[in-house]
Design a protein around this motif. Structure first.
Motif, PDB file in Angstrom:
ATOM      1  N   UNK A 249      42.845  36.137  49.764  1.00 18.47           N
ATOM      2  CA  UNK A 249      43.607  37.379  49.643  1.00 18.47           C
ATOM      3  C   UNK A 249      44.883  37.197  48.830  1.00 18.47           C
ATOM      4  N   UNK A 250      45.356  35.961  48.683  1.00 21.73           N
ATOM      5  CA  UNK A 250      46.567  35.649  47.930  1.00 21.73           C
ATOM      6  C   UNK A 250      47.784  36.403  48.481  1.00 21.73           C
ATOM      7  N   UNK A 251      47.900  36.434  49.812  1.00 23.92           N
ATOM      8  CA  UNK A 251      49.006  37.127  50.463  1.00 23.92           C
ATOM      9  C   UNK A 251      50.024  36.148  51.051  1.00 23.92           C
ATOM     10  N   UNK A 252      50.083  34.947  50.518  1.00 16.41           N
ATOM     11  CA  UNK A 252      50.918  33.898  51.087  1.00 16.41           C
ATOM     12  C   UNK A 252      52.353  33.895  50.572  1.00 16.41           C
TER      13      UNK A 252
END
Length: 65
Positions: free
Chosen positions: A45-48
């Motif tokens: 998701x690349x929500x880091x």
């Protein structure tokens, strides 16, 4: 206890490994630590928000934290 890291862009792989090793060694220095786990972000998701490493530290009790 959760600790999350975002390393600066100029930090090389060896320096990251040194931090990982030092953090994992805390269990030998702090007697209230029961366990330490760590991993790197692999979320699709690349929500880091740029955070790359997560350490999960389990303590014997709240007082030990």
């Amino acid at each position: 206890h959760v600790v999350m890291f975002q390393f600066k862009e100029d930090v090389n792989d060896q320096q990251v490994k040194e931090v990982e090793k030092a953090f994992m060694g805390l269990g030998n220095q702090i007697d209230t630590i029961v366990d330490i786990e760590f991993g790197t972000n692999v979320s699709p998701e690349n929500l880091n928000d740029g955070l790359t490493h997560c350490f999960l530290v389990t303590f014997k009790n709240k007082a030990g934290l």
